[in-house]
Each structure stands twice: as structure tokens, then as C-alpha cells.
Design a protein around this motif. Structure first.
Motif, PDB file in Angstrom:
ATOM      1  N   ASP A 164     -35.156  45.007  -1.325  1.00 32.33           N
ATOM      2  CA  ASP A 164     -36.062  46.155  -1.255  1.00 32.33           C
ATOM      3  C   ASP A 164     -35.340  47.462  -1.568  1.00 32.33           C
ATOM      4  OD1 ASP A 164     -38.453  44.904  -0.713  1.00 32.33           O
ATOM      5  OD2 ASP A 164     -38.199  44.980   1.446  1.00 32.33           O
ATOM      6  N   GLN A 165     -34.066  47.519  -1.222  1.00 38.51           N
ATOM      7  CA  GLN A 165     -33.305  48.751  -1.438  1.00 38.51           C
ATOM      8  C   GLN A 165     -31.833  48.403  -1.516  1.00 38.51           C
ATOM      9  OE1 GLN A 165     -34.119  51.667   1.587  1.00 38.51           O
ATOM     10  NE2 GLN A 165     -32.674  53.156   0.772  1.00 38.51           N
ATOM     11  N   TRP A 166     -31.102  49.110  -2.357  1.00 42.23           N
ATOM     12  CA  TRP A 166     -29.650  48.941  -2.398  1.00 42.23           C
ATOM     13  C   TRP A 166     -29.022  50.240  -2.871  1.00 42.23           C
ATOM     14  CZ3 TRP A 166     -26.489  49.585  -6.630  1.00 42.23           C
ATOM     15  CH2 TRP A 166     -27.125  49.634  -7.874  1.00 42.23           C
ATOM     16  N   LEU A 167     -27.787  50.441  -2.493  1.00 44.22           N
ATOM     17  CA  LEU A 167     -27.035  51.571  -3.012  1.00 44.22           C
ATOM     18  C   LEU A 167     -25.549  51.298  -2.879  1.00 44.22           C
ATOM     19  CD1 LEU A 167     -26.036  53.493  -0.333  1.00 44.22           C
ATOM     20  CD2 LEU A 167     -28.471  53.920  -0.335  1.00 44.22           C
ATOM     21  N   ALA A 168     -24.792  51.991  -3.707  1.00 44.60           N
ATOM     22  CA  ALA A 168     -23.334  51.908  -3.664  1.00 44.60           C
ATOM     23  C   ALA A 168     -22.804  53.292  -3.314  1.00 44.60           C
ATOM     24  CB  ALA A 168     -22.794  51.461  -5.020  1.00 44.60           C
ATOM     25  N   ILE A 169     -21.785  53.320  -2.492  1.00 46.87           N
ATOM     26  CA  ILE A 169     -21.207  54.598  -2.058  1.00 46.87           C
ATOM     27  C   ILE A 169     -19.696  54.514  -2.128  1.00 46.87           C
ATOM     28  CG2 ILE A 169     -23.119  55.282  -0.547  1.00 46.87           C
ATOM     29  CD1 ILE A 169     -21.559  54.121   1.806  1.00 46.87           C
TER      30      ILE A 169
END
Length: 199
Positions: A164-169
Motif C-alpha cells: 500500500d505504501q513504501w519509501l526509502a530514506i
């Protein structure tokens, strides 16, 4: 709280039931309880951290993600969180299955072993890389299943999980501007966060 914990908190709806696996000192549980009014509890394998959490009035039990999730009933939680622990469990695939059995959604954060600095360190030094996340020698690290963002997405696809959601930091606290591109995130993201659900 660490950056990944702050971002995890933002993915969790207020007033929900949350299980934090590998809860450490209980910082995320405490934050969810006080700022989002969640019924949050934790499982932690390190007895010192369990004792510290309980001493602060947090509902944390001593337990092991590889063996103790089977004792929970289906859909017992709205969210099950696994923060920076996926690479340290014996059977990551089974742990994810259990998380999405006992929870309606799963939130997973892990250090991305595909980051360009780690690739360069291995290529030029010929030795296992170390940085702020991977900071222990190979013979002492609890990390037995390091993975990349692309590895994780491939596993989710094979298991039929919806992302549903992903991010890289990065460790400095910036959300990667390339978070819409898996290939760039896999190269430049130091940490990854995923919000998953069953189909």
C-alpha cells in the motif's frame, strides 16, 4: 525516536491495535499510546530491553518472532510492526506470513543492503561492509538474512502481498526523492519502509 519509528507512526491510524515485534526499549509503543491513542504492545527477544520497557509501564513481553507469533489468533491486531528486525530473524518469509495472519496490515522497516556505499565497500575492500546501520563485524552481527529493496518486493510479489505504501530514506533523515523508482531507491535508499496487506 529514530526516524524510521517516526515514519512508522505516521502510517498507523489512531485508536488501532498494534503489535510491535522487536520493540527494543518500547519507544514506538510509548509514542503510539500517547500521541495516537493506540492499544500498542510489544514482543522483544532481549530480556534487558523487556525489563526496561516494563519498568516504564509498557506492555512488552519476552518473545521470539520466529516462534511466538503462532500463539496469536487471526486478525488480533490492526497493524503488526517489524522494525529493523527482518534481517535478523531465522525465517523471514514465515515471519511475514504470521504478521499478515495476526494483523490486517504489516509495517516492515529494514536496512537496504543494496545501497551504493555498501556495494562499493564490498567491491573495493573485498570485505563485508559496515556503516551506521551495519556497524558490527560479520562474526558478531545478528543480521543473518540481509536483503535489498528489490529482494523484498520480489518476496511480496511471490507471496501475494499488496504494497500500500513504501519509501526509502537515508540515515540523515531525508526521504529519498527517488522513492517512486524502485531501482533508484534500491541504489540510494539506506533504509526502506513498507506498509503491506493481504490481497
Amino acid at each position: 525516536m529514530r526516524l524510521d519509528q517516526q515514519l512508522i507512526s505516521g502510517m498507523i491510524a489512531p485508536g488501532t491495535r498494534v503489535l510491535d515485534i522487536g520493540s527494543g526499549d518500547g519507544a514506538l509503543i510509548d509514542h503510539l499510546f500517547h500521541t495516537r491513542q493506540c492499544d500498542a504492545r510489544g514482543i522483544e527477544i532481549d530480556m534487558r530491553e523487556v525489563t526496561r520497557s516494563v519498568a516504564h509501564g509498557l506492555p512488552v513481553m519476552h518473545g521470539d518472532a520466529d516462534h511466538d507469533l503462532a500463539h496469536y489468533s487471526d486478525d488480533a491486531f490492526d497493524y503488526v510492526v517489524l522494525q529493523r528486525t527482518l534481517q535478523a530473524v531465522e525465517k523471514p518469509r514465515e515471519v511475514l506470513r504470521q504478521m499478515l495472519r495476526i494483523g490486517r496490515r504489516a509495517i516492515v522497516s529494514f536496512p537496504n543492503f543494496g545501497h551504493w556505499r555498501l556495494r562499493l565497500q564490498m567491491m573495493f575492500s573485498g570485505r563485508m561492509p559496515m556503516n551506521t546501520v551495519w556497524h558490527t563485524p560479520w562474526y558478531e552481527t545478528p543480521n543473518i538474512h540481509p536483503c535489498t529493496i528489490r529482494d523484498f518486493l520480489e518476496l511480496c510479489e511471490a507471496e501475494g502481498y499488496v504494497v500500500d505504501q513504501w519509501l526509502a530514506i537515508n540515515e540523515a533523515g531525508d526521504r529519498a526523492p527517488w522513492r517512486r523508482s524502485i531501482r533508484l531507491a534500491n541504489l540510494f535508499g539506506e533504509q526502506a519502509l513498507f506498509l503491506l496487506r493481504r490481497k
